[in-house]
Design an enzyme around this catalytic site. Structure first.
Site, mmCIF file in Angstrom:
data_model
loop_
_atom_site.group_PDB
_atom_site.id
_atom_site.type_symbol
_atom_site.label_atom_id
_atom_site.label_comp_id
_atom_site.label_asym_id
_atom_site.label_seq_id
_atom_site.Cartn_x
_atom_site.Cartn_y
_atom_site.Cartn_z
ATOM 1 N N ASP A 106 64.931 65.545 31.032
ATOM 2 C CA ASP A 106 65.165 66.362 29.838
ATOM 3 C C ASP A 106 65.911 65.544 28.810
ATOM 4 O O ASP A 106 66.932 64.932 29.114
ATOM 5 C CB ASP A 106 65.990 67.596 30.235
ATOM 6 N N GLY A 107 65.377 65.547 27.579
ATOM 7 C CA GLY A 107 66.060 64.855 26.487
ATOM 8 C C GLY A 107 65.129 63.984 25.675
ATOM 9 O O GLY A 107 64.847 62.859 26.052
ATOM 10 N N GLY A 108 64.616 64.527 24.578
ATOM 11 C CA GLY A 108 63.772 63.743 23.676
ATOM 12 C C GLY A 108 62.394 63.415 24.224
ATOM 13 O O GLY A 108 61.781 62.426 23.801
ATOM 14 N N SER A 129 61.127 73.880 26.713
ATOM 15 C CA SER A 129 62.459 74.469 26.632
ATOM 16 C C SER A 129 62.483 75.570 25.583
ATOM 17 O O SER A 129 62.263 75.323 24.398
ATOM 18 C CB SER A 129 63.487 73.401 26.274
ATOM 19 N N GLY A 149 71.571 64.527 19.995
ATOM 20 C CA GLY A 149 71.407 63.128 20.381
ATOM 21 C C GLY A 149 70.392 62.385 19.528
ATOM 22 O O GLY A 149 69.635 62.966 18.766
ATOM 23 N N HIS A 175 68.649 76.035 33.614
ATOM 24 C CA HIS A 175 69.552 74.886 33.611
ATOM 25 C C HIS A 175 70.935 75.373 33.174
ATOM 26 O O HIS A 175 71.133 75.730 32.011
ATOM 27 C CB HIS A 175 68.983 73.831 32.649
ATOM 28 N N GLY A 201 73.600 69.543 25.905
ATOM 29 C CA GLY A 201 74.056 70.353 24.786
ATOM 30 C C GLY A 201 74.119 69.642 23.454
ATOM 31 O O GLY A 201 74.476 70.243 22.437
ATOM 32 N N HIS A 209 61.655 76.277 30.682
ATOM 33 C CA HIS A 209 63.012 75.756 30.850
ATOM 34 C C HIS A 209 63.973 76.586 30.006
ATOM 35 O O HIS A 209 63.766 76.761 28.801
ATOM 36 C CB HIS A 209 63.053 74.288 30.421
ATOM 37 N N GLY A 256 61.392 70.419 24.242
ATOM 38 C CA GLY A 256 61.691 71.576 23.406
ATOM 39 C C GLY A 256 61.178 71.446 21.998
ATOM 40 O O GLY A 256 60.144 72.000 21.639
ATOM 41 N N ASP A 279 67.946 76.946 28.948
ATOM 42 C CA ASP A 279 69.287 76.363 28.928
ATOM 43 C C ASP A 279 70.335 77.458 28.767
ATOM 44 O O ASP A 279 70.288 78.236 27.812
ATOM 45 C CB ASP A 279 69.428 75.377 27.764
#
Length: 216
Positions: free
Chosen positions: A174-176, A9, A146, A67, A143, A34, A196, A36
């Protein structure tokens, strides 16, 4: 078995030496970049837009996986496509015109996908499965930084892989995502992995190598 693809990302990259970082990604045969796009409404943050996508298209040969985290994406699709997006994923939650959005993207020769936030039920995908090329599952709220990867969402990933069946649809997460959980995602059915902060903090080439080794 579907091809495993890494999608670093660009949101996690350092803008000051972006060209150099993109070159490292190319040298390490990264499959997707990726991107965003955030509007400050659908999500609190603002990031990237058509001009940035156009700039990235000029800087790299890596296909752009865009995305959209924006309200009413139907208003921006033409400009995003014109800027050079190769894949566009839109949030199920962001529009009441999901069908027409997908049809618009596909009619322009671009791959289309649907994104689900963590709390969105995967059953909503049943009505678009024969229209899309990718499904992106968020393991954190879009966004938001987290607390990291939520393992309870592995069940949702497995359910979506079953829904896909033998359709030609990539399943992205996507996410962590890092070297500690990427293999679990693969086992659950994912074949495209967004990462990312993990990739861009430290030695990028080494981080990519570590992710690929974790996938073996």
């Amino acid at each position: 078995m579907r091809t495993m693809k890494l999608a670093p990302s660009v949101f996690g990259a350092g803008i000051g030496n972006l060209s150099q970082q993109l070159k490292i990604l190319e040298e390490n045969n990264v499959e997707l970049l990726h991107v965003d796009v955030m509007d400050g409404h659908f999500v609190e943050k603002m990031a990237f837009g058509p001009d940035h996508i156009k700039m990235l298209k000029e800087l790299t040969t890596i296909p752009l996986d865009v995305h959209l985290m924006i309200e009413k994406p139907e208003r921006k699709l033409d400009t995003i496509i014109d800027a050079g997006a190769d894949i566009i994923t839109i949030h199920q939650e962001s529009t009441t015109r999901l069908y027409s959005c997908i049809e618009k993207i596909k009619s322009r020769g671009v791959k289309a996908g649907v994104v689900l936030s963590p709390a969105t039920n995967e059953d909503t995908l049943k009505y678009v499965l024969d229209k899309i090329d990718m499904i992106l599952l968020m393991t954190i709220n879009p966004g938001e930084a987290g607390p990291g990867f939520h393992e309870e969402l592995l069940t949702k990933i497995k359910n979506v892989r079953e829904l896909i069946g033998d359709r030609d649809i990539d399943l992205e997460v996507d996410g962590g995502i890092d070297n500690t959980n990427i293999a679990k995602c693969k086992e659950a059915g994912v074949n495209v992995f967004v990462s990312g902060g993990y990739v861009f903090k430290g030695d990028i080439a080494e981080k990519i190598k570590t992710l690929r080794e974790a996938l073996k």
